[in-house]
Design an enzyme around this catalytic site. Structure first.
Site, PDB file in Angstrom:
ATOM      1  N   CYS A 116       0.874  -1.177   0.000  1.00 31.90           N
ATOM      2  CA  CYS A 116       0.000   0.000   0.000  1.00 31.90           C
ATOM      3  C   CYS A 116       0.906   1.221   0.000  1.00 31.90           C
ATOM      4  CB  CYS A 116      -0.920  -0.031   1.215  1.00 31.90           C
ATOM      5  SG  CYS A 116      -0.042   0.342   2.712  1.00 31.90           S
ATOM      6  N   ARG A 121       3.924  -4.186   3.216  1.00 30.89           N
ATOM      7  CA  ARG A 121       2.869  -4.827   4.015  1.00 30.89           C
ATOM      8  C   ARG A 121       2.816  -6.343   3.787  1.00 30.89           C
ATOM      9  NH1 ARG A 121      -0.537  -0.594   5.551  1.00 30.89           N
ATOM     10  NH2 ARG A 121      -1.148  -1.853   7.340  1.00 30.89           N
ATOM     11  N   ARG A 398     -10.955   7.138   4.641  1.00 25.40           N
ATOM     12  CA  ARG A 398     -10.845   5.773   5.172  1.00 25.40           C
ATOM     13  C   ARG A 398     -10.808   5.773   6.693  1.00 25.40           C
ATOM     14  NH1 ARG A 398      -5.715   3.602   3.862  1.00 25.40           N
ATOM     15  NH2 ARG A 398      -6.476   2.010   5.292  1.00 25.40           N
TER      16      ARG A 398
HETATM   17  C1  EPZ Z   1      -2.056  -2.030  12.052  1.00 28.49           C
HETATM   18  O1  EPZ Z   1      -1.521  -2.419  10.796  1.00 28.49           O
HETATM   19  C2  EPZ Z   1      -2.856  -0.764  11.779  1.00 28.49           C
HETATM   20  N1  EPZ Z   1      -3.923  -1.041  10.828  1.00 28.49           N
HETATM   21  C3  EPZ Z   1      -1.924   0.315  11.207  1.00 28.49           C
HETATM   22  O2  EPZ Z   1      -2.691   1.505  11.054  1.00 28.49           O
HETATM   23  C4  EPZ Z   1      -0.819   0.585  12.229  1.00 28.49           C
HETATM   24  O3  EPZ Z   1       0.074   1.551  11.693  1.00 28.49           O
HETATM   25  C5  EPZ Z   1      -0.074  -0.723  12.510  1.00 28.49           C
HETATM   26  O4  EPZ Z   1      -1.016  -1.726  12.982  1.00 28.49           O
HETATM   27  C6  EPZ Z   1       1.007  -0.544  13.567  1.00 28.49           C
HETATM   28  O5  EPZ Z   1       0.450  -0.055  14.723  1.00 28.49           O
HETATM   29  C7  EPZ Z   1      -5.068  -1.618  11.280  1.00 28.49           C
HETATM   30  O6  EPZ Z   1      -5.209  -1.913  12.456  1.00 28.49           O
HETATM   31  C8  EPZ Z   1      -6.140  -1.864  10.270  1.00 28.49           C
HETATM   32  P1  EPZ Z   1       1.622  -4.656  11.806  1.00 28.49           P
HETATM   33  P2  EPZ Z   1      -0.846  -3.885  10.621  1.00 28.49           P
HETATM   34  O7  EPZ Z   1       1.241  -6.009  11.360  1.00 28.49           O
HETATM   35  O8  EPZ Z   1      -1.579  -4.862  11.443  1.00 28.49           O
HETATM   36  C9  EPZ Z   1       5.455  -5.797   9.252  1.00 28.49           C
HETATM   37  C10 EPZ Z   1      -3.547   3.357   9.894  1.00 28.49           C
HETATM   38  O9  EPZ Z   1      -3.042   4.379   9.395  1.00 28.49           O
HETATM   39  N2  EPZ Z   1       4.792  -7.090   9.014  1.00 28.49           N
HETATM   40  O10 EPZ Z   1       1.829  -4.369  13.258  1.00 28.49           O
HETATM   41  O11 EPZ Z   1      -0.686  -4.143   9.181  1.00 28.49           O
HETATM   42  C11 EPZ Z   1       4.736  -4.668   8.507  1.00 28.49           C
HETATM   43  O12 EPZ Z   1       5.166  -4.609   7.149  1.00 28.49           O
HETATM   44  C12 EPZ Z   1      -2.876   2.017   9.706  1.00 28.49           C
HETATM   45  O13 EPZ Z   1      -4.602   3.343  10.589  1.00 28.49           O
HETATM   46  C13 EPZ Z   1       5.529  -8.099   8.397  1.00 28.49           C
HETATM   47  O14 EPZ Z   1       6.692  -7.938   8.064  1.00 28.49           O
HETATM   48  O15 EPZ Z   1       0.574  -3.579  11.275  1.00 28.49           O
HETATM   49  C14 EPZ Z   1       5.144  -3.449   9.271  1.00 28.49           C
HETATM   50  O16 EPZ Z   1       6.437  -3.039   8.849  1.00 28.49           O
HETATM   51  C15 EPZ Z   1      -1.585   2.120   8.913  1.00 28.49           C
HETATM   52  N3  EPZ Z   1       4.911  -9.284   8.160  1.00 28.49           N
HETATM   53  C16 EPZ Z   1       5.225  -3.966  10.712  1.00 28.49           C
HETATM   54  O17 EPZ Z   1       5.325  -5.405  10.620  1.00 28.49           O
HETATM   55  C17 EPZ Z   1       3.607  -9.514   8.521  1.00 28.49           C
HETATM   56  O18 EPZ Z   1       3.107 -10.638   8.291  1.00 28.49           O
HETATM   57  C18 EPZ Z   1       4.003  -3.606  11.545  1.00 28.49           C
HETATM   58  O19 EPZ Z   1       2.906  -4.218  10.939  1.00 28.49           O
HETATM   59  C19 EPZ Z   1       2.881  -8.480   9.138  1.00 28.49           C
HETATM   60  C20 EPZ Z   1       3.496  -7.270   9.389  1.00 28.49           C
END
Ligand code: EPZ
Length: 418
Positions: A116, A121, A398
């Site tokens: 995204c 992601r 969103r």
């Molecule tokens: C949630 O995303 C939130 N979205 C995000 O909010 C928020 O920034 C993020 O948590 C961190 O707090 C929702 O709740 C819908 P992560 P999520 O899995 O679950 C890496 C907003 O603006 N990762 O904690 O996707 C990932 O790439 C949004 O409201 C992997 O590598 O966050 C990132 O660098 C943006 N492999 C880090 O971990 C995976 O399988 C944190 O991701 C999953 C994640």
């Protein structure tokens, strides 16, 4: 493409109620798939992401209704376990349906979510966790099919990163799996605590949510409940930043838990006066924002990555130079280029942004690159003298309910142009 037109330079004053949390409501909508009967979510924010999630539930065969902040979901007749590619692309966080689909049907079919605006992601942690719980995974042609013919079994899962979405998917899949699941290095965000509270109200057996080790003992069935969605802590910070950059003072009510200390500390470092009382938080800005030396985004309870753009705007008109280190996502500074168009003195090097405060920002035409970068550009437009236009505000829709009207209540001059 819709846009906001903002007449900046006006002080924000007044009081608003904070919307329900986008990142809280999405996993709750997914969890409703697991609960027998009619789930009612009060205070559910009217956002395009929430409507996209309700469309997915309807496609799966649930009966859904959403009016005046109340979402009603009855999944009794749900029968599909696949989410079509177009729906997956519509909302990348639809990966949060994975755990509930597996828990409900023993099968799930989703698309590998494309990256995204803020990063790749990947979902490798989600895949590994579902496999640990007994799912078989077949990927082909951009679609991923999960099956667990013998049902899900509890497992000990150690996360290499405290991923919010992965922790949510494990809770959703494990609460009706056979046996005990232990999540090590679980995410601690309030959205995890809220999801566990909801699932336990439905009859699940989850202990330790909000801490780094969470234990889930599988139960036979879950019954639908009523729940009031937690307030949106990230939206709250955006409104507070809008007050901070316009020398304003506002009162937010409907808050139900502390903002992370690093957020409060950095508002105070910038010279803002804060007061919290029950479900209300009050912020009064100084005439001139003080220096915000260093912000490092971290998993909760560290400084939230979703709030770094708001603080970048504050740093842009503060005295001195501020540094922001973005440790969570690899591409979350796109909005800086737009801030530079408004006269900000900033530069980025990879995951680091260096922002030297200037006296004031100039109005300009800017493009919203993503949800939080977009809302931060609106905050910048509020403090820049003259007329700023922020394009591509679909990103902002969103996550911010009724954004322009909330800001108008606080004295902003902002109109939506479709
Ligand atoms: C949630 O995303 C939130 N979205 C995000 O909010 C928020 O920034 C993020 O948590 C961190 O707090 C929702 O709740 C819908 P992560 P999520 O899995 O679950 C890496 C907003 O603006 N990762 O904690 O996707 C990932 O790439 C949004 O409201 C992997 O590598 O966050 C990132 O660098 C943006 N492999 C880090 O971990 C995976 O399988 C944190 O991701 C999953 C994640």
């Amino acid at each position: 493409m819709a846009s906001f037109v903002i007449e900046g330079g006006r002080k924000l004053e007044g009081e608003i109620k904070i919307q329900g949390s986008k990142n809280g409501s999405l996993p709750l909508l997914s969890a409703s798939l697991l609960a027998e009967g009619k789930t009612l979510l009060y205070g559910c924010p009217d956002l395009s992401d929430v409507r996209a999630a309700l469309n997915i539930l309807t496609y799966l065969g649930c009966e859904t209704a959403f009016d005046k902040g109340v979402a009603v979901i009855d999944c009794s007749n749900a029968k599909r376990s696949n989410i079509p590619d177009d729906m997956m692309q519509e909302m990348r966080s639809s990966v949060v349906f994975l755990g509930a689909l597996l828990g409900r049907f023993g099968r799930a079919e989703i698309s590998a979510p494309g990256g995204c605006e803020i990063g790749l992601r990947p979902i490798d942690l989600h895949l590994d966790a579902m496999k640990a719980l007994g799912a078989q995974v077949v990927e082909s042609g951009g679609r991923i099919v999960f099956t667990c013919p013998d049902g899900l079994k509890g497992a000990r899962i150690s996360l290499s990163f405290p991923s919010v979405g992965t922790t949510e998917n494990i809770l959703l899949a494990a609460c009706t799996a056979k046996g005990e699941t232990v999540i090590i290095n679980a995410a601690r965000e309030p959205e995890i605590t809220e999801l566990a509270e909801f699932l336990n109200d439905c009859g699940a057996n989850i202990k330790g949510a909000g801490e780094s080790v969470i234990t889930v003992n599988g139960v036979e069935r879950l019954n639908a409940v009523e729940h009031t969605v937690y307030p949106d802590r990230i939206a709250a910070v955006t409104y507070m930043a809008a007050a901070a950059v316009t020398r304003g003072n506002i009162l937010l009510h409907g808050m139900n838990h502390e903002l992370p200390m690093p957020v409060l500390e950095n508002f105070e470092k910038a010279g803002c006066n804060l007061a919290a009382d029950g479900d209300r938080i009050y912020i009064k800005a100084p005439k001139q924002l003080g220096r915000i030396p260093l912000i490092r985004t971290m998993p909760y309870p560290g400084f939230p990555t979703d709030s770094q753009a708001d603080f970048a705007v504050m740093a842009a008109i503060s005295v001195g130079t501020g540094i922001i280190v973005e440790n969570i996502f690899e591409n979350r500074f796109k909005y800086i280029a737009e801030l530079i168009k408004m006269g900000a003195c900033a530069r980025t090097e990879g995951r680091v942004a260096v922002i030297e405060g200037v006296k004031e920002l100039n109005s300009a035409n800017v493009m919203s690159p993503d949800l939080r970068g977009g809302s931060a550009l609106v905050v910048a437009g509020l403090c820049a003298k003259g007329k700023t236009t922020v394009e591509n505000i679909e990103h902002i829709d969103r996550g911010y309910e009724n954004f322009e009207n909330q800001l108008k209540v606080l004295g902003a001059k902002i109109t939506r142009r479709d």
